[in-house]
Design a protein around this motif. Structure first.
Motif, mmCIF file in Angstrom:
data_model
loop_
_atom_site.group_PDB
_atom_site.id
_atom_site.type_symbol
_atom_site.label_atom_id
_atom_site.label_comp_id
_atom_site.label_asym_id
_atom_site.label_seq_id
_atom_site.Cartn_x
_atom_site.Cartn_y
_atom_site.Cartn_z
ATOM 1 N N LEU A 172 5.524 -0.668 0.300
ATOM 2 C CA LEU A 172 4.968 -1.734 1.126
ATOM 3 C C LEU A 172 3.619 -1.342 1.718
ATOM 4 O O LEU A 172 2.693 -2.158 1.779
ATOM 5 C CB LEU A 172 5.961 -2.079 2.245
ATOM 6 C CG LEU A 172 7.329 -2.618 1.771
ATOM 7 C CD1 LEU A 172 8.224 -2.881 2.969
ATOM 8 C CD2 LEU A 172 7.148 -3.883 0.951
ATOM 9 N N THR A 173 3.500 -0.063 2.153
ATOM 10 C CA THR A 173 2.231 0.376 2.750
ATOM 11 C C THR A 173 1.094 0.309 1.742
ATOM 12 O O THR A 173 -0.012 -0.154 2.046
ATOM 13 C CB THR A 173 2.380 1.809 3.280
ATOM 14 O OG1 THR A 173 3.497 1.867 4.175
ATOM 15 C CG2 THR A 173 1.112 2.241 4.011
ATOM 16 N N LEU A 174 1.390 0.752 0.525
ATOM 17 C CA LEU A 174 0.364 0.719 -0.511
ATOM 18 C C LEU A 174 0.000 -0.712 -0.883
ATOM 19 O O LEU A 174 -1.170 -1.034 -1.106
ATOM 20 C CB LEU A 174 0.859 1.479 -1.745
ATOM 21 C CG LEU A 174 -0.113 1.585 -2.924
ATOM 22 C CD1 LEU A 174 -1.373 2.318 -2.494
ATOM 23 C CD2 LEU A 174 0.554 2.305 -4.092
ATOM 24 N N VAL A 175 0.994 -1.577 -0.931
ATOM 25 C CA VAL A 175 0.727 -2.982 -1.263
ATOM 26 C C VAL A 175 -0.143 -3.629 -0.190
ATOM 27 O O VAL A 175 -1.091 -4.362 -0.489
ATOM 28 C CB VAL A 175 2.057 -3.738 -1.437
ATOM 29 C CG1 VAL A 175 1.808 -5.228 -1.572
ATOM 30 C CG2 VAL A 175 2.803 -3.219 -2.661
ATOM 31 N N ARG A 176 0.185 -3.342 1.087
ATOM 32 C CA ARG A 176 -0.628 -3.911 2.169
ATOM 33 C C ARG A 176 -2.064 -3.393 2.109
ATOM 34 O O ARG A 176 -3.022 -4.153 2.308
ATOM 35 C CB ARG A 176 0.001 -3.563 3.518
ATOM 36 C CG ARG A 176 1.368 -4.209 3.760
ATOM 37 C CD ARG A 176 1.766 -4.067 5.212
ATOM 38 N NE ARG A 176 3.146 -4.475 5.432
ATOM 39 C CZ ARG A 176 4.163 -3.635 5.518
ATOM 40 N NH1 ARG A 176 3.949 -2.329 5.414
ATOM 41 N NH2 ARG A 176 5.396 -4.074 5.711
ATOM 42 N N ALA A 177 -2.218 -2.077 1.837
ATOM 43 C CA ALA A 177 -3.569 -1.513 1.752
ATOM 44 C C ALA A 177 -4.351 -2.122 0.592
ATOM 45 O O ALA A 177 -5.548 -2.420 0.715
ATOM 46 C CB ALA A 177 -3.488 0.003 1.596
ATOM 47 N N ALA A 178 -3.671 -2.326 -0.543
ATOM 48 C CA ALA A 178 -4.350 -2.928 -1.692
ATOM 49 C C ALA A 178 -4.776 -4.362 -1.393
ATOM 50 O O ALA A 178 -5.877 -4.790 -1.757
ATOM 51 C CB ALA A 178 -3.433 -2.889 -2.910
ATOM 52 N N ARG A 179 -3.906 -5.106 -0.721
ATOM 53 C CA ARG A 179 -4.272 -6.479 -0.361
ATOM 54 C C ARG A 179 -5.443 -6.510 0.613
ATOM 55 O O ARG A 179 -6.336 -7.360 0.508
ATOM 56 C CB ARG A 179 -3.059 -7.177 0.247
ATOM 57 C CG ARG A 179 -1.939 -7.457 -0.758
ATOM 58 C CD ARG A 179 -0.734 -8.048 -0.069
ATOM 59 N NE ARG A 179 0.343 -8.313 -1.026
ATOM 60 C CZ ARG A 179 1.562 -8.725 -0.673
ATOM 61 N NH1 ARG A 179 1.846 -8.915 0.622
ATOM 62 N NH2 ARG A 179 2.476 -8.937 -1.596
#
Length: 322
Positions: A79-86
Motif C-alpha cells: 500500500l505504501t508503494l502504491v500511494r507513493a507511485a500515485r
C-alpha cells in the motif's frame, strides 16, 4: 345421376382433407409434448448429478478458502508503494501541465538572441560559453521584471511562463529551443608530496636485504657469471642471494659475482640484443668498476634508434660487496 355422383365425390374429398389436417396437427402436438418430456428428463438428470457431487460442507470450505486468499492478497499488497507511485504520478502530471507552452515565434526569438550573444565567444571554451549564457539569462530576467512585455509582442501569461522557465526550467528551455551546452568539469589535482620524493614501488617477493643495494629501473653492465636466459629466480631478493652465494662458493681464480640484474616485469624486459628476455630472469655479473647500461628512462635519441624500446627501463639491479 352422373352430376349427383360428382357432387358426392367432391363432398367426400373435402371431408377427407379436413380430417387429414386434424390428424397431422394432433401428431405434431404429441411429438412436441414428447420432446419437452425428454428435455425435462435430461435437465433433471444433469442437475441431479451436479447437486449430488457437491455437498454443503465442501461448498463452505471452498468459500472459506476464497475469502482467505482475498485476505492474504490484500495484506501482501504494498500500500505504501502504491500511494507513493500515485503521488509521483500526480506530481509528474502536474509538471507536464506546467510545461513549456511558449509560442514558436518566442522560442525562435530566444534562440536568435542566444546565438547572437555567443558569436564573440570561443567555441572551444565551454566555460566562457556558459558564463555568457548565464549573463544573458540574468539580463533577460531583469527585462521581464521591469516590463510586462518584451521587445516582441507577447501576453502577460507568456511572460510569466518565460520567467518561470528561465528560473526553474532552464535546461528544459534550452532543449526546447534546440540548444545544448556541455557541462564543464574541472578536476584540480592536488599533489602534497615533497618535490624530491619519488613514488614508492612495491617489489614482489620477500623483503630485499640491505646488502643487495637494489636500484629500480637500473641495468648495470659487466661480464656474465651466470646467464639469466636459463637462470630464473622467484624474486629479486632470491636473485641477489644467488649472487652472494656464488661469490662465497667461488674457487680461487674463478670470477666472483658482484652485480645482479633481475627482470621483475611479467611482460618481460627489453634489451637491445637478439634474445627475448622473460619474467624472473636473473643475471649474475662481475665488474671491477661497475658501469651503468641504462638508468630510469631510455633517452629519446635511443628510442628513435630503437623503436621497440619502452620509455622506462624495466630492469632492477644491485651491486654487492660494496
Amino acid at each position: 345421376m352422373a352430376r349427383g355422383a360428382a357432387e358426392w365425390g367432391r363432398g367426400s374429398g373435402g371431408k377427407c382433407c379436413r380430417s387429414f389436417r386434424r390428424i397431422t396437427i394432433v401428431i405434431c402436438c404429441v411429438n412436441l409434448v414428447a420432446s419437452l418430456l425428454v428435455i425435462r428428463w435430461f435437465y433433471t438428470s444433469f442437475f441431479f448429478s451436479l447437486s449430488s457431487g457437491f455437498s454443503s460442507s465442501s461448498l463452505a470450505d471452498q468459500l472459506k478458502r476464497m475469502e482467505e486468499s482475498i485476505r492474504v492478497r490484500r495484506e501482501l499488497e504494498p500500500l505504501t508503494l502504491v500511494r507513493a507511485a500515485r503521488k509521483l504520478k500526480k506530481e509528474f502530471s502536474r509538471e507536464e501541465k506546467r510545461g513549456l507552452k511558449l509560442p514558436l515565434p518566442v522560442k525562435q526569438k530566444l534562440a536568435h538572441e542566444i546565438l547572437h550573444r555567443l558569436e564573440g565567444v570561443d567555441n572551444t571554451n565551454t566555460t566562457e560559453q556558459q558564463a555568457a549564457l548565464s549573463l544573458w539569462r540574468f539580463q533577460k530576467l531583469e527585462d521581464i521584471r521591469k516590463a510586462t512585455t518584451l521587445n516582441l509582442s507577447i501576453s502577460n501569461q507568456e511572460a510569466k511562463m518565460l520567467k518561470r522557465a528561465l528560473k526553474t526550467n532552464w535546461p528544459s528551455l534550452m532543449e526546447e529551443i534546440g540548444l545544448w551546452m556541455p557541462t564543464s568539469v574541472i578536476n584540480n589535482e592536488h599533489d602534497d608530496k615533497p618535490e624530491n620524493e619519488r613514488d614508492i614501488e612495491i617489489i614482489p617477493g620477500r623483503p630485499m636485504p640491505p646488502e643487495c643495494h637494489a636500484e629500480l629501473h637500473t641495468d648495470f653492465d659487466g661480464t656474465a657469471v651466470r646467464w639469466g636466459l636459463t637462470h630464473h629466480k622467484e624474486s629479486a631478493a632470491d636473485c641477489c642471494q644467488a649472487c652472494l652465494d656464488q661469490a662465497k662458493r667461488a674457487k680461487p681464480g674463478e670470477i666472483k659475482c658482484n652485480i645482479w640484474v633481475y627482470c621483475p616485469s611479467e611482460f618481460g624486459c627489453y634489451s637491445p640484443d637478439i634474445y627475448e628476455h622473460k619474467h624472473q630472469e636473473c643475471w649474475l655479473k662481475q665488474a671491477d668498476k661497475p658501469q651503468l647500461n641504462f638508468k630510469d628512462k631510455y633517452s629519446e635519441s635511443y628510442r628513435n634508434d630503437h623503436p621497440n624500446a619502452p620509455i622506462v627501463v624495466p630492469w632492477m639491479s644491485g651491486i654487492v660487496g660494496v
